[in-house]
Design an enzyme around this catalytic site. Structure first.
Site, PDB file in Angstrom:
ATOM      1  N   ASP A 119      40.408  33.491  27.334  1.00  0.00           N
ATOM      2  CA  ASP A 119      39.448  33.528  28.519  1.00  0.00           C
ATOM      3  C   ASP A 119      40.242  33.500  29.668  1.00  0.00           C
ATOM      4  OD1 ASP A 119      37.434  33.882  26.573  1.00  0.00           O
ATOM      5  OD2 ASP A 119      37.215  31.728  26.455  1.00  0.00           O
ATOM      6  N   GLY A 160      41.118  35.790  31.573  1.00  0.00           N
ATOM      7  CA  GLY A 160      40.680  37.013  32.564  1.00  0.00           C
ATOM      8  C   GLY A 160      41.381  38.015  32.184  1.00  0.00           C
ATOM      9  N   LYS A 161      41.907  38.348  30.969  1.00  0.00           N
ATOM     10  CA  LYS A 161      42.568  39.298  30.763  1.00  0.00           C
ATOM     11  C   LYS A 161      42.148  40.637  30.840  1.00  0.00           C
ATOM     12  CE  LYS A 161      43.017  37.507  26.581  1.00  0.00           C
ATOM     13  NZ  LYS A 161      42.036  36.214  26.680  1.00  0.00           N
ATOM     14  N   GLY A 170      36.201  38.144  23.859  1.00  0.00           N
ATOM     15  CA  GLY A 170      35.171  38.493  24.718  1.00  0.00           C
ATOM     16  C   GLY A 170      35.735  38.776  26.083  1.00  0.00           C
ATOM     17  N   HIS A 171      35.944  40.086  26.435  1.00  0.00           N
ATOM     18  CA  HIS A 171      36.647  40.372  27.845  1.00  0.00           C
ATOM     19  C   HIS A 171      35.608  40.898  28.871  1.00  0.00           C
ATOM     20  CE1 HIS A 171      40.498  41.066  25.208  1.00  0.00           C
ATOM     21  NE2 HIS A 171      39.993  39.688  25.135  1.00  0.00           N
ATOM     22  N   GLN A 195      42.675  36.455  22.988  1.00  0.00           N
ATOM     23  CA  GLN A 195      42.959  35.166  22.833  1.00  0.00           C
ATOM     24  C   GLN A 195      44.108  34.688  23.848  1.00  0.00           C
ATOM     25  OE1 GLN A 195      42.592  36.837  19.414  1.00  0.00           O
ATOM     26  NE2 GLN A 195      40.667  36.641  19.973  1.00  0.00           N
TER      27      GLN A 195
END
Ligand code: GDP
Ligand code: IMO
Ligand code: MG
Length: 423
Positions: free
Chosen positions: A13, A15-16, A40-41, A224
């Site tokens: 998480d 911010g990829k 979840g992006h 991840q």
């Protein structure tokens, strides 16, 4: 742009999704190589919010080619839902834009059931998984009992296997007092998803190599983060894939010799969702960020645990991934603070550690050694150029870059695509 791996430097998480979206303009092929719909992006583009789970964030750009590689674990029903959800938001996903490896592994309904069962069995030592069946799918892959995506092409064989495995797993679930899975409904849903996804399947390794030969530029979207890596993370409080830079190669069939650049993504502070050690966790920072409406998980909606930036983590992440540069996101999350803590070492029973311990029991006993930096106390969200950063914000970034011996390439000052400063 050279062939680039984007990798999370913390516990996911970071911010990829936003960074990948930003860099997609300069890329041709965007590849997911590991993980599954535990990811979840979030991407905010033209004021619209998208949350991607299995499909590379590059799909939001017209004319780009996206690939789900062999290292991914893929829940077919959930992928079809994701494709339909994107269509509802005006993003059509066709086999011309999305190619799925025929060597990826299938996450099927019993994997979710087993995930739940294992978590319940662990009691207070539970991992806090996303419940998406990721661990059991990779376990099947490793013990060579998994089903690969190529099975989606063989509905008769798939139906027989589904029946057999569902019966077997229902017996396990029943014995544990867990709800069983309705076999007919499940088979119908999986077979419908199989028919839908079949045209997307191909040998993605060969496809990517053809693209490389034609001079196309690759962008690997990590899922991840480094400390959720099954080898390098806070084991056993990790996910079940190699989330670090090497995973991009094994999970796509691309040689490390074809990689030109690795960009690590980290938040300007640290977050973690799920259980496990977190040395710089700080309840007051968590409260502050949650009150701002920030740091709720994109996949499960859980409140993320928050803490100060941890250079011990980032140093080791730099060793494992070899960052050519770091993208620091969410710098604006620290806007209102007078003083900012940065962890520069751990104390383990009076011994100073510059890199994290390998055993989770030691990790849990570490306490942080902080240096304090002054806050900038002004909103960064409307800045348009890196030169406009207040000196104290610049000093904060310089402190990180000089400790790690790497450069900072991008700075995030808000969730939207345009709130990205290029250094
Ligand atoms: P990912 O899994 O690494 O793609 O990250 P997530 O999307 O799960 O979580 C990152 C969260 O931070 C999302 O809500 C993003 O919209 C948000 N975000 C990313 N970069 C920034 C930033 O620079 N500032 C702010 N305020 N939010 C950001
Ligand atoms: P993105 O790609 C944050 C965490 C879970 C749990 C552990 C194991 O959005 O950064 P799993 O379901 O994988 O077996 O759960 O890993 N986790 C994530 N945390 N971001 C993610 O993905 C995550 N994917 C898994 O919370 O602690
Ligand atoms: Mg996420």
């Amino acid at each position: 742009m050279a062939n680039t791996i984007i990798v999370g430097a913390q516990w996911g998480d970071e911010g990829k999704g936003k960074v990948v979206d930003f860099l997609t303009e300069q890329a041709d092929v965007i590849v997911r190589a590991q993980g599954g719909n535990n990811a979840g992006h979030t991407v905010i583009s033209d004021g619209r919010k998208f949350v991607l789970h299995l499909i590379p964030s590059g799909i939001l750009w017209p004319g780009k080619s996206c690939v789900i590689g062999n290292g991914v674990v893929l829940d077919p029903v959930s992928l079809v839902e994701e494709i339909r959800g994107l269509a509802d938001q005006g993003i059509a996903v066709s086999p011309d834009q999305l190619r799925i490896s025929e060597r990826a592994h299938l996450t099927l309904p019993w994997h979710r059931g087993l995930d739940r069962l294992r978590e319940t069995g662990l009691g207070s030592r539970r991992i806090g998984t996303t419940g998406r069946g990721i661990g059991p799918t990779y376990a099947d892959k490793a013990q060579r009992t998994g089903l690969r995506t190529s099975a989606l092409r063989q509905p008769v064989r798939l139906a027989a296997l589904l029946n057999e495995r569902l019966q077997e797993n229902n017996r396990l679930l029943e014995a544990a007092g867990e709800p069983t899975i309705d076999i007919d409904t499940t088979c119908r849903a999986v077979l419908a998803a199989a028919a839908f996804l079949e045209p997307f399947l191909t040998d993605t390794t060969v496809y990517i190599h053809r693209q490389i030969e034609q001079g196309r530029r690759l962008l690997f979207e990590g899922a991840q983060g480094t400390y959720l890596d099954i080898d390098h993370g806070t084991y056993p409080f990790v996910t079940s894939s190699n989330t670090t830079a090497g995973g991009a190669c094994t999970g796509s069939g691309v040689s490390p010799r074809r990689i030109d650049r690795v960009i690590g993504v980290c938040k300007a502070y640290t977050t973690r969702v799920g259980e496990g050690p977190f040395v710089t966790e700080d309840d007051s920072l968590s409260d502050r960020l949650h009150h701002m409406g920030r740091e709720f998980g994109a996949t499960t909606g859980r409140a993320r645990r928050c803490g100060w930036l941890d250079l011990v983590l980032l140093r080791y992440a730099h060793m494992v991934n070899g960052f050519d540069a770091l993208a620091v996101t969410n710098l604006d999350g620290l806007d209102e603070l007078d003083r900012i803590q940065v962890c520069t070492a751990y104390d383990l029973d009076g011994v100073r550690l510059e890199t994290p311990p390998s055993e989770v029991e030691d990790w849990e006993r570490c306490t942080p050694c902080y240096e304090e930096l002054p806050g900038w106390r002004t909103s960064l969200s409307d800045l348009t150029d890196i030169k406009q950063l207040p000196p104290r914000a610049r000093a904060y970034l310089d402190f990180i870059a000089s400790d790690l011996g790497t450069t900072i390439s991008h700075v995030g000052i808000g969730p939207s695509r345009e709130q990205t400063l290029v250094c």
